[in-house]
Scaffold this active site. Structure first.
Site, short mmCIF file in Angstrom:
data_model
loop_
_atom_site.label_atom_id
_atom_site.label_comp_id
_atom_site.label_asym_id
_atom_site.label_seq_id
_atom_site.Cartn_x
_atom_site.Cartn_y
_atom_site.Cartn_z
N ARG A 187 0.87 -1.20 -0.03
CA ARG A 187 0.14 -0.05 -0.04
C ARG A 187 0.85 1.29 0.09
O ARG A 187 0.41 2.30 -0.67
CB ARG A 187 -0.74 -0.09 1.31
N ASP A 219 9.71 -5.87 -6.16
CA ASP A 219 9.04 -6.79 -5.30
C ASP A 219 9.07 -8.15 -5.74
O ASP A 219 8.12 -8.44 -6.61
CB ASP A 219 7.56 -6.20 -5.10
N ARG A 226 11.82 -0.12 8.52
CA ARG A 226 12.23 -0.61 9.70
C ARG A 226 13.75 -0.33 9.89
O ARG A 226 14.46 -0.70 8.80
CB ARG A 226 11.82 -2.16 9.63
N ASP A 236 13.78 7.63 9.08
CA ASP A 236 12.79 7.70 10.21
C ASP A 236 12.86 6.43 11.19
O ASP A 236 12.08 6.72 12.18
CB ASP A 236 11.46 7.78 9.36
N GLU A 278 15.52 1.94 18.90
CA GLU A 278 14.92 3.15 19.02
C GLU A 278 14.35 3.35 20.84
O GLU A 278 14.02 2.24 21.04
CB GLU A 278 13.57 2.86 18.37
N HIS A 312 10.66 8.14 13.85
CA HIS A 312 9.77 7.15 13.66
C HIS A 312 8.36 7.60 13.86
O HIS A 312 7.27 7.17 14.35
CB HIS A 312 9.93 6.01 14.43
N ALA A 327 6.66 8.98 10.71
CA ALA A 327 6.15 9.06 9.48
C ALA A 327 4.72 8.83 9.42
O ALA A 327 3.94 9.40 8.64
CB ALA A 327 6.81 8.20 8.28
N ALA A 328 4.24 7.98 10.31
CA ALA A 328 2.82 7.52 10.20
C ALA A 328 1.83 8.35 11.24
O ALA A 328 0.63 8.02 11.48
CB ALA A 328 2.55 6.01 10.33
#
Length: 365
Positions: free
Chosen positions: A194, A214, A275, A299, A304, A323, A325-326
């Site tokens: 996605r 991919d 990741r 990111d 972490e 981290h 971005a979302a």
């Protein structure tokens, strides 16, 4: 704030919902009445539950057989009989729950555990017929936009230009290093789920040449999205930009390391919002320090939060984010809504259930 929960909870059945605002974040919850019991759930777009309660998950578990009091800064409280926690928990933690029906994830960070631990964790859920849910449709737009932001800021040397003006050195713009266009540049997207597809759509708007690697997709499907399928090694040789959208596993750990940096073009901008651990950080540091690539947007980190005075912090050709971005407001709202939908639709066996979000549905059915 009830408005954005209406969509998630507008279902047949006895449901009481609540929402509250804690600082700068939203918390959603609801109560479902089933044949056997009244079960209460809370969902929240956090990576750590102690962001709300101020205590660790391990301490939280000691309260599972009691009502739990959650307070925001205004003293508003909710009492939960059961709750949906976030990540950083394992089978030992889950086993503390009594009669758990579904475990819902808003954020999964498998880089916090080994692949062996992750497989054990999933095996526990499967063996105990506990559904494992994700918010699978919520974050693609936010992450894709974050990648575009990193690409533009690094390509256009935005922060150095901003600094020059604020220092009163406007007339010295000719001293700035060269900066470039995205137009006609080649981007390699590693992983075409996605987020990869959302990124490709945005790169198309900048008239870039979009290459995709991919191994799980056919060339035809990639071409249907007006992208060019390519072998990973060939993509590494031609790319002006590489954006990573892969899980961390045994095959992808250190996917980009010292050898790969010898292959890349010197003008490459490398972006990782997937990741930590997919890019070897020591190799990345050496490549950036020695100008083997143009820049990097990071990111996610191997550890972490990253260690204090991490070597990447000393470089001027990086753009580093925590981290997040979302974690746009819109994405956090979608995550809360989708999490509510997952739990409610699963427990009520609703036809509206997004079966793709229950990743072990076939196993537990």
């Amino acid at each position: 704030m009830d408005t954005f929960f209406d969509k998630a909870l507008n279902r047949n059945g006895k449901v009481n919902r609540f929402s509250t605002h804690m600082g700068t974040v939203e918390v959603a919850g609801f109560t479902v009445t089933t044949k056997n019991a009244v079960k209460k759930y809370i969902t929240s777009p956090f990576q750590d539950f102690h962001d709300i309660k101020g205590s660790s998950v391990s301490r939280q578990i000691t309260y599972l057989n009691q009502s739990i009091n959650f307070h925001d800064k205004s003293g508003f409280s909710h009492f939960m009989e059961k709750e949906i926690l976030t990540n950083k928990i394992d089978s030992a933690v889950i086993s503390k729950f009594i009669d758990l029906d579904l475990f819902d994830f808003i954020v999964i960070q498998p880089n916090e555990m080994s692949l062996f631990q992750l497989n054990q964790y999933i095996e526990y859920l499967n063996n105990n017929k506990i559904a494992m849910a994700i918010t699978g449709t919520a974050n693609a737009t936010s992450v894709a936009e974050h990648v575009m932001t990193m690409m533009l800021c690094l390509t256009k040397n935005i922060f150095e230009s901003d600094r020059l003006v604020k220092l009163g050195r406007f007339q010295e713009k000719s001293n700035l290093a060269n900066y470039f266009e995205l137009y006609n540049k080649k981007i390699l997207i590693l992983g075409f789920g996605r987020i990869g597809k959302a990124l490709a759509k945005r790169c198309s708007g900048f008239e870039m040449e979009i290459y995709v690697h991919d191994p799980f997709l056919s060339d035809k499907e990639i071409k249907n999205h007006k992208c060019i399928p390519i072998n990973k090694e060939e993509g590494f040789k031609i790319a002006d930009y590489i954006s990573i959208h892969l899980p961390l596993n045994e095959e992808t750990k250190n996917l980009i390391s010292f050898d790969q940096f010898e292959t890349f073009k010197s003008n490459l901008i490398l972006i990782n919002t997937a990741r930590g651990g997919i890019i070897n950080e020591d190799a990345l540091y050496e490549a950036l320090k020695n100008k083997k690539i143009f820049g990097a947007g990071v990111d996610v980190f191997e550890k972490e939060p990253p260690i204090e005075n991490h070597k990447l912090f000393s470089l001027s050709n990086t753009l580093l984010t925590p981290h997040n971005a979302a974690l746009t407001l819109e994405c956090r709202k979608r995550m809360s809504v989708e999490s509510c939908e997952n739990v409610f639709d699963f427990l009520t066996k609703s036809k509206n259930l997004n079966k793709n979000n229950i990743i072990n549905l076939k196993i537990i059915s």
